[in-house]
Each structure stands twice: as structure tokens, then as C-alpha cells.
Design a protein around this motif. Structure first.
Motif, PDB file in Angstrom:
ATOM      1  N   GLN A 128      18.501   3.811 -68.596  1.00  0.00           N
ATOM      2  CA  GLN A 128      19.386   2.657 -69.402  1.00  0.00           C
ATOM      3  C   GLN A 128      19.721   3.178 -70.504  1.00  0.00           C
ATOM      4  O   GLN A 128      19.909   4.086 -70.796  1.00  0.00           O
ATOM      5  N   ASP A 129      19.425   2.599 -71.708  1.00  0.00           N
ATOM      6  CA  ASP A 129      20.260   2.868 -73.130  1.00  0.00           C
ATOM      7  C   ASP A 129      19.160   3.909 -74.050  1.00  0.00           C
ATOM      8  O   ASP A 129      19.089   4.667 -74.960  1.00  0.00           O
ATOM      9  N   ASP A 130      17.912   4.195 -73.176  1.00  0.00           N
ATOM     10  CA  ASP A 130      16.611   5.133 -73.824  1.00  0.00           C
ATOM     11  C   ASP A 130      17.726   6.866 -73.507  1.00  0.00           C
ATOM     12  O   ASP A 130      17.257   7.804 -73.790  1.00  0.00           O
ATOM     13  N   ILE A 131      19.311   6.892 -72.526  1.00  0.00           N
ATOM     14  CA  ILE A 131      19.568   8.349 -72.282  1.00  0.00           C
ATOM     15  C   ILE A 131      19.709   8.840 -74.029  1.00  0.00           C
ATOM     16  O   ILE A 131      19.149  10.208 -74.059  1.00  0.00           O
ATOM     17  N   PHE A 132      19.572   8.005 -74.746  1.00  0.00           N
ATOM     18  CA  PHE A 132      20.053   9.009 -76.478  1.00  0.00           C
ATOM     19  C   PHE A 132      18.768   9.445 -76.724  1.00  0.00           C
ATOM     20  O   PHE A 132      18.972  10.450 -77.020  1.00  0.00           O
ATOM     21  N   HIS A 133      17.854   8.457 -76.564  1.00  0.00           N
ATOM     22  CA  HIS A 133      15.910   9.389 -76.973  1.00  0.00           C
ATOM     23  C   HIS A 133      16.400  10.636 -75.743  1.00  0.00           C
ATOM     24  O   HIS A 133      15.212  11.475 -76.524  1.00  0.00           O
ATOM     25  N   ILE A 134      16.314  10.390 -75.022  1.00  0.00           N
ATOM     26  CA  ILE A 134      15.624  11.364 -74.390  1.00  0.00           C
ATOM     27  C   ILE A 134      16.249  12.463 -74.139  1.00  0.00           C
ATOM     28  O   ILE A 134      16.423  13.584 -74.231  1.00  0.00           O
ATOM     29  N   ASN A 157      29.960  14.192 -64.174  1.00  0.00           N
ATOM     30  CA  ASN A 157      30.083  13.482 -63.906  1.00  0.00           C
ATOM     31  C   ASN A 157      29.105  12.405 -63.005  1.00  0.00           C
ATOM     32  O   ASN A 157      28.285  11.584 -62.173  1.00  0.00           O
ATOM     33  N   ALA A 158      29.017  13.560 -62.177  1.00  0.00           N
ATOM     34  CA  ALA A 158      28.578  13.578 -60.887  1.00  0.00           C
ATOM     35  C   ALA A 158      26.563  14.022 -60.962  1.00  0.00           C
ATOM     36  O   ALA A 158      26.057  12.801 -61.510  1.00  0.00           O
ATOM     37  N   PHE A 159      26.444  14.285 -62.502  1.00  0.00           N
ATOM     38  CA  PHE A 159      25.055  14.961 -62.856  1.00  0.00           C
ATOM     39  C   PHE A 159      24.727  12.967 -63.606  1.00  0.00           C
ATOM     40  O   PHE A 159      23.250  12.615 -63.797  1.00  0.00           O
ATOM     41  N   ALA A 160      25.643  12.995 -64.561  1.00  0.00           N
ATOM     42  CA  ALA A 160      25.237  11.271 -65.081  1.00  0.00           C
ATOM     43  C   ALA A 160      24.775  10.229 -63.887  1.00  0.00           C
ATOM     44  O   ALA A 160      23.959   9.567 -64.721  1.00  0.00           O
ATOM     45  N   GLY A 161      25.718  10.924 -63.188  1.00  0.00           N
ATOM     46  CA  GLY A 161      25.973   9.427 -62.140  1.00  0.00           C
ATOM     47  C   GLY A 161      23.989   9.268 -61.665  1.00  0.00           C
ATOM     48  O   GLY A 161      23.306   8.248 -61.355  1.00  0.00           O
ATOM     49  N   LEU A 162      23.796  11.240 -61.004  1.00  0.00           N
ATOM     50  CA  LEU A 162      22.749  10.914 -60.814  1.00  0.00           C
ATOM     51  C   LEU A 162      21.154  10.715 -61.096  1.00  0.00           C
ATOM     52  O   LEU A 162      20.002  10.344 -60.912  1.00  0.00           O
ATOM     53  N   VAL A 163      21.447  11.299 -62.602  1.00  0.00           N
ATOM     54  CA  VAL A 163      20.281  11.109 -63.799  1.00  0.00           C
ATOM     55  C   VAL A 163      20.169   9.722 -64.231  1.00  0.00           C
ATOM     56  O   VAL A 163      18.874   8.656 -64.223  1.00  0.00           O
ATOM     57  N   LEU A 164      21.154   8.811 -64.205  1.00  0.00           N
ATOM     58  CA  LEU A 164      20.768   7.410 -64.617  1.00  0.00           C
ATOM     59  C   LEU A 164      20.048   6.133 -63.540  1.00  0.00           C
ATOM     60  O   LEU A 164      20.211   5.639 -63.556  1.00  0.00           O
ATOM     61  N   ALA A 165      20.855   6.913 -62.222  1.00  0.00           N
ATOM     62  CA  ALA A 165      20.480   5.580 -61.113  1.00  0.00           C
ATOM     63  C   ALA A 165      20.269   7.240 -59.889  1.00  0.00           C
ATOM     64  O   ALA A 165      21.156   7.752 -58.885  1.00  0.00           O
ATOM     65  N   PRO A 166      18.916   7.784 -59.908  1.00  0.00           N
ATOM     66  CA  PRO A 166      18.538   8.640 -58.703  1.00  0.00           C
ATOM     67  C   PRO A 166      18.146   7.712 -57.616  1.00  0.00           C
ATOM     68  O   PRO A 166      18.110   6.520 -57.738  1.00  0.00           O
ATOM     69  N   SER A 167      18.503   8.549 -56.506  1.00  0.00           N
ATOM     70  CA  SER A 167      18.559   8.369 -55.074  1.00  0.00           C
ATOM     71  C   SER A 167      17.635   7.134 -54.865  1.00  0.00           C
ATOM     72  O   SER A 167      17.595   6.310 -54.277  1.00  0.00           O
ATOM     73  N   ARG A 168      15.934   8.521 -54.693  1.00  0.00           N
ATOM     74  CA  ARG A 168      15.214   6.880 -54.474  1.00  0.00           C
ATOM     75  C   ARG A 168      14.856   5.414 -55.119  1.00  0.00           C
ATOM     76  O   ARG A 168      14.629   4.856 -54.593  1.00  0.00           O
ATOM     77  N   LEU A 169      15.283   5.926 -56.574  1.00  0.00           N
ATOM     78  CA  LEU A 169      15.927   4.643 -56.910  1.00  0.00           C
ATOM     79  C   LEU A 169      15.989   3.616 -56.735  1.00  0.00           C
ATOM     80  O   LEU A 169      16.641   2.470 -57.019  1.00  0.00           O
TER      81      LEU A 169
END
Length: 273
Positions: free
Chosen positions: A38-44, A139-151
Motif C-alpha cells: 500500500q502507501d508504505d511504498i514511499f518508505h520502501i 508498469n508490470a513491475f509496479a503491479g507485481l510488487v504492489l499486488a504479488p501473485s500469491r497475495l
């Protein structure tokens, strides 16, 4: 073919998409763990850059240009990430994750030519065709990082979201969980083969007003549609100014002038917004 699918790396270059999936999984494993970001992306992002031995400055301003989302550049050994805070928060989060891909390429050196043509450098050096592909990858990377397949599958099971019944309510539930934009969430479901191309078309063609009405009715994903024009970040500028003041390292009149100037800039930005 539907334009949104044509511009999807998963459709355009499946082999490259599999490479990006592996990179995203590796990044999450090393820097995000099993958490939904979620919005922790900025800290990550800040933590990632710090672990590469560089300092990052995150600037968030409400730019008046709706076409501008974000950019990343490096000056004098310092990384600058600029986000348009006039966008809905979900779009800011996705834009930040998109910029993370450019940084990840830079630091991990997956492409040895990246430093000569990457988007974190001067735009005059960027090859348009290469940049287009790089943005599809980002864009693909962003989607996969924010919404990983397993989750994605895990959360669908927890909330009893069934692929055969995927509609506005179900997409909004997933938006609420993963904090990414409506259409980006639909495309992620397509990438995971949880919906078909016809479902993507159907969900994309739902009028924006109907989507917003459903958000207002249910409250789902509403927090991620909030615009944050009043949340202006100057990176570490304020912190550095405070340190300089406490160390008495600058004339008090000069310090007051600089503080006032920052206030004027903030007022000018918020008035335009």
C-alpha cells in the motif's frame, strides 16, 4: 485487440513479463517481506535507495499538469523522486512503484546500457522506442510488487471473491486491499489468468460515474481515491534546515528568509491546486 491489453507487457512480450515477475518477487522478498505494501511504498523506496549507499529525496507536489505523474533523476550522487500529489493516492502509489523499477534497474544493473539511456537521466538521452518498452516493464513491475501473485489469490480466498463473479464490487474490494487504481487492478487479474480478455473489456467499459457511485455507496477503496494536494514534501529540506538552525550554523536573518520563502512556495502551489 483491446488497447489496454495491447499495451500490457504480459500480452506484448510474455517472456519478458516472466523476467519482470522474477525481479519483482526478488525485490519483495528482500525489501518488503510478505506484507501488502500500500502507501508504505514511499518508505520502501527510501530504504532501498539507502541500502544502495545513496540518499533519496522524495518530493510530493500538486502539479497542475494532469499528464505528469512522477519522475526520477540523480544529481550529485543523490536520488530525487518527484510525485504529483494532486493525483488520487492510489495513482501516486502506483507511480512510485513504477519509478522504483527505474531505480532497481539502475542499481542492480540488469541492463549495462541503462545509465546511458535510462529515464533517470536527462530526457535528451532517452530513445523513445526503448523508453516505451521500459515503461511497460515498469508498469508490470509496479503491479507485481504492489499486488504479488500469491497475495492476490490469498486475499481472494479470504474474502470469497470468485473469478466467475468478478464485477465492480469485487474489483473495489481488491483495490481496497492493494491500493492500486481500478484499471491497474483489472489488468493484474488478467495477468494472473483470473479473468479473461472479455472480462477486462467489460469492466473497463463500466462508466467512471458508476464506479464512483459504487465507491461512495460501499466506501470501498475510497481512502485511496483521496487527493493530497495539501501534503507537500520537500524531502529532507526541513530536517536539514532544523539541524543547521540548532547548530547555529547560519545567520538567523538568513534562516528566517529561507523559511519564509518555503512558505511562499507552499502557498503558491496550494493556491494553484
Amino acid at each position: 485487440m483491446f488497447r489496454a491489453l495491447e499495451n500490457l507487457l504480459y500480452v506484448k512480450d510474455g517472456a519478458k513479463y516472466d523476467v519482470i515477475r522474477k525481479r519483482a518477487n526478488a525485490f519483495n522478498s528482500n525489501y518488503a517481506g510478505s506484507n501488502i505494501i500500500q502507501d508504505d511504498i514511499f518508505h520502501i523506496i527510501e530504504n532501498y535507495v539507502s541500502q544502495q549507499g545513496m540518499q533519496m529525496e522524495l518530493f510530493r507536489f500538486p502539479f497542475g499538469d494532469d499528464d505528469f505523474c512522477a519522475c526520477t533523476f540523480i544529481r550529485e550522487g543523490r536520488v530525487f523522486v518527484v510525485i504529483n500529489s494532486a493525483m488520487p493516492l492510489a495513482k501516486q502509489i502506483f507511480a512510485a512503484a513504477h519509478e522504483l523499477y527505474h531505480l532497481y534497474n539502475y542499481f542492480e544493473d540488469y541492463d549495462s546500457a541503462y545509465q546511458q539511456r535510462g529515464s533517470i537521466l536527462d530526457s535528451a538521452t532517452v530513445d523513445e522506442d526503448t523508453t516505451e518498452l521500459e515503461d511497460l516493464e515498469a508498469n508490470a513491475f509496479a503491479g507485481l510488487v504492489l499486488a504479488p501473485s500469491r497475495l492476490v489469490q490469498e486475499q481472494m480466498d479470504i474474502y470469497h471473491i470468485r473469478r466467475e463473479n468478478m464485477g465492480i464490487r469485487e474489483v473495489l474490494m481488491l483495490m481496497e486491499i492493494f491500493a492500486i487504481p481500478y484499471k491497474a487492478m483489472i489488468l493484474r487479474l488478467c495477468e494472473e489468468k483470473l479473468i479473461e480478455a472479455d472480462d477486462v473489456r467489460r469492466l473497463f467499459l463500466i462508466p467512471e460515474k458508476d464506479v464512483r457511485d459504487q465507491i461512495n455507496l460501499t466506501g470501498r477503496a475510497k481512502r485511496w481515491l483521496r487527493r493530497t494536494e495539501d501534503e507537500i514534501s520537500f524531502g529532507s529540506l526541513n530536517e536539514n534546515m532544523d539541524r543547521v538552525f540548532r547548530l547555529d550554523a547560519v545567520d538567523h536573518d538568513r534562516f528566517s528568509q529561507d523559511k519564509n520563502r518555503i512558505g511562499e512556495i507552499i502557498n503558491a502551489i496550494t493556491e494553484k491546486a
